[in-house]
Design an enzyme around this catalytic site. Structure first.
Site, PDB file in Angstrom:
ATOM      1  N   ASP A 158      54.182  59.532  10.000  1.00  0.00           N
ATOM      2  CA  ASP A 158      54.563  58.148  10.223  1.00  0.00           C
ATOM      3  C   ASP A 158      54.223  57.324   8.971  1.00  0.00           C
ATOM      4  O   ASP A 158      53.057  57.201   8.615  1.00  0.00           O
ATOM      5  CB  ASP A 158      53.775  57.636  11.438  1.00  0.00           C
ATOM      6  CG  ASP A 158      54.148  56.233  11.835  1.00  0.00           C
ATOM      7  OD1 ASP A 158      54.843  55.548  11.050  1.00  0.00           O
ATOM      8  OD2 ASP A 158      53.752  55.823  12.932  1.00  0.00           O
ATOM      9  N   ARG A 169      61.395  56.410  10.528  1.00  0.00           N
ATOM     10  CA  ARG A 169      61.799  57.798  10.296  1.00  0.00           C
ATOM     11  C   ARG A 169      63.156  58.154  10.887  1.00  0.00           C
ATOM     12  O   ARG A 169      64.023  58.696  10.174  1.00  0.00           O
ATOM     13  CB  ARG A 169      60.722  58.757  10.858  1.00  0.00           C
ATOM     14  CG  ARG A 169      59.415  58.708  10.100  1.00  0.00           C
ATOM     15  CD  ARG A 169      58.291  59.387  10.861  1.00  0.00           C
ATOM     16  NE  ARG A 169      57.935  58.643  12.071  1.00  0.00           N
ATOM     17  CZ  ARG A 169      57.058  59.028  12.976  1.00  0.00           C
ATOM     18  NH1 ARG A 169      56.443  60.195  12.832  1.00  0.00           N
ATOM     19  NH2 ARG A 169      56.788  58.282  14.018  1.00  0.00           N
ATOM     20  N   CYS A 193      61.980  59.076  16.875  1.00  0.00           N
ATOM     21  CA  CYS A 193      60.608  58.837  16.403  1.00  0.00           C
ATOM     22  C   CYS A 193      59.941  57.857  17.368  1.00  0.00           C
ATOM     23  O   CYS A 193      60.405  57.690  18.496  1.00  0.00           O
ATOM     24  CB  CYS A 193      60.592  58.352  14.959  1.00  0.00           C
ATOM     25  SG  CYS A 193      61.373  56.755  14.664  1.00  0.00           S
TER      26      CYS A 193
HETATM   27  P1  4NP Z   1      58.722  55.077  13.207  1.00  0.00           P
HETATM   28  O1  4NP Z   1      57.477  54.263  12.596  1.00  0.00           O
HETATM   29  O2  4NP Z   1      58.250  55.716  14.483  1.00  0.00           O
HETATM   30  O3  4NP Z   1      59.028  56.071  12.144  1.00  0.00           O
HETATM   31  O4  4NP Z   1      59.839  54.082  13.428  1.00  0.00           O
HETATM   32  C1  4NP Z   1      56.754  53.312  13.346  1.00  0.00           C
HETATM   33  C2  4NP Z   1      57.224  52.038  13.449  1.00  0.00           C
HETATM   34  C3  4NP Z   1      56.504  51.102  14.160  1.00  0.00           C
HETATM   35  C4  4NP Z   1      55.323  51.455  14.767  1.00  0.00           C
HETATM   36  C5  4NP Z   1      54.854  52.747  14.676  1.00  0.00           C
HETATM   37  C6  4NP Z   1      55.579  53.674  13.963  1.00  0.00           C
HETATM   38  N1  4NP Z   1      54.575  50.489  15.467  1.00  0.00           N
HETATM   39  O5  4NP Z   1      53.492  50.837  15.991  1.00  0.00           O
HETATM   40  O6  4NP Z   1      55.010  49.331  15.589  1.00  0.00           O
END
Ligand code: 4NP
Length: 158
Positions: A124, A14, A8
């Site tokens: 997300d 995720r 991800c």
């Molecule tokens: P992930 O979610 O891609 O599912 O781990 C996110 C976690 C952090 C961020 C964006 C998406 N961020 O911009 O910090």
């Protein structure tokens, strides 16, 4: 053992869930599977999964608390047999590392395991509330069941 990588953006919401769910199902099925996860971005490297992901996993009997975020690297496309992206941005970012058609072939969007060819994203959940995480859990659970089935039938064929 076959090696599967979940990818991800941050590797804190995720893909840690996807890793935990697939590992849990593989163990239950007696499948010898190596599962890992990574993020396309480096913002959260070294951090444990988001508390909301840990909570939803734990509610479903899965412990993801020992995972630590890492960034995707080019060698992952060589090392892993299958690489699953959560959304189309992840998908394109992963493919940018691919050195040839063999590596390109390993990459797919994870929801295509349950809904082939639809390219559905796992949304997300970072900026939403806890129900976003339950929704993500259910989506990943469905896809991971299909992934287990497909690996089983693959390893049963000559
Ligand atoms: P992930 O979610 O891609 O599912 O781990 C996110 C976690 C952090 C961020 C964006 C998406 N961020 O911009 O910090």
């Amino acid at each position: 053992a076959m090696k599967v990588l979940m990818v991800c953006l941050g590797n804190i919401c995720r893909s840690p869930l996807a890793e935990g769910i697939l590992q849990h199902k593989a163990r239950k099925a007696g499948l010898d599977l190596t599962v890992d996860s990574a993020g396309t971005a480096a913002y959260h490297v070294g951090e444990p999964p988001d508390s909301r992901s840990r909570e939803i996993a734990s509610k479903h009997g899965i412990d993801i608390s020992r995972q630590r975020a890492r960034q995707l690297k080019a060698v992952d496309l060589k090392d892993f047999d299958r690489i699953y992206a959560m959304d189309v941005n992840n998908f394109q970012d992963i493919l940018a590392y691919a050195k040839g058609p063999e590596e390109v072939k390993k990459v797919d969007m994870i929801m295509n395991a349950a809904f082939p060819g639809k390219n559905l994203p796992v949304p997300d959940p970072y900026y939403g509330g806890q129900n976003g995480f339950e929704h993500v859990f259910q989506m990943l659970d469905e896809s991971c069941s299909k992934i287990i089935e497909s690996i089983r039938s693959e390893s049963n064929s000559p």
